[in-house]
Design an enzyme around this catalytic site. Structure first.
Site: not given
Ligand code: GRF
Length: 224
Positions: A16, A88, A104, A106
């Site tokens: 992300n 966290k 955030n 999710h």
């Molecule tokens: C994503 O699915 C995010 O929504 C979740 O953990 C994953 C993290 O992926 N909380 P990355 O570290 O961005 O590849």
């Protein structure tokens, strides 16, 4: 207008984060990633930040204390904080200091499949166990409770027959990579590049700027 200065907190692979780095790489972009903070020294997110020439900082694995985190964010003049796979809880004082300016992402449609302990693979396993035919992505403001703040934008993703948690996670992650930058861009445009007052109704703007998500929506409807 100067770009909105964005700090990203991440604990994992950082895909992300990469989507944000790619979306805001151009000098004229409305936002710029200025700092990446991780509570895991080995997080892929830190390597991605280094690769993009973005400042990095590590904090203790338990997330550390509010003062240290606030000092980091203030030193880098962050106008927006994005939790992108950050595992966290953010200390209450930091949440208060960035109220309305901390997002955030999710990997499900909140308020379902969220809350303490509901992260990563567990989310997708719970979705599959529930028999839900549609899951999705939620981008929301951060408050003092896990996965609880005001929802800014959501996007549906179909659950397909025979899906495994990994297959579903991959499909949802693709939508995260589109929706999260779209929301940050909408936030940056509305905040005039300098952070400022809380903005709570970005969904429509984010959807307009992420039209390529629409086929997935149609897919969700036909498989439901
Ligand atoms: C994503 O699915 C995010 O929504 C979740 O953990 C994953 C993290 O992926 N909380 P990355 O570290 O961005 O590849």
């Amino acid at each position: 207008m100067p770009p909105l200065r964005v700090a990203v907190l991440a604990s994992g692979h950082g895909s992300n984060l990469q989507a944000l780095l790619d979306a805001f790489a151009a000098p004229a972009a409305p936002a710029r990633i200025v700092l990446v903070i991780s509570n895991k020294a080995t997080a892929g997110a830190l390597a991605r930040a280094r690769g993009a020439g973005v400042a990095i900082a590590t904090i203790p694995e338990d997330g550390g204390d509010a003062d240290a985190l606030l000092a980091l964010l203030e030193r880098h003049e962050a106008g927006l904080v994005v939790l992108a796979g950050y595992l966290k809880r953010v200390p209450d004082r930091v949440v208060a200091a960035y109220r309305g300016r901390m997002l955030n992402v999710h990997p499900a449609l909140l308020p379902s499949f969220g809350g303490a302990g509901m992260y990563g693979r567990r989310v997708h396993e719970a979705v599959l166990a529930s028999g839900a035919r549609v899951t999705g992505v939620t981008v929301h403001l951060v408050d003092e409770q896990y996965d609880h703040g005001a929802i800014l934008a959501q996007w549906p993703v179909p659950v397909r027959p025979g899906d495994t948690a990994d297959a579903l996670a991959a499909r949802v992650l693709e939508a995260e990579h589109r929706l999260l930058p779209a929301v940050v861009a909408a936030f940056a445009r509305r905040s005039g590049g300098g952070g400022g007052e809380p903005r709570c109704s970005l969904a429509a703007e984010a959807f307009v700027s992420a039209p390529s998500l629409q086929p997935d929506f149609a897919d969700a409807l036909t498989t439901a």
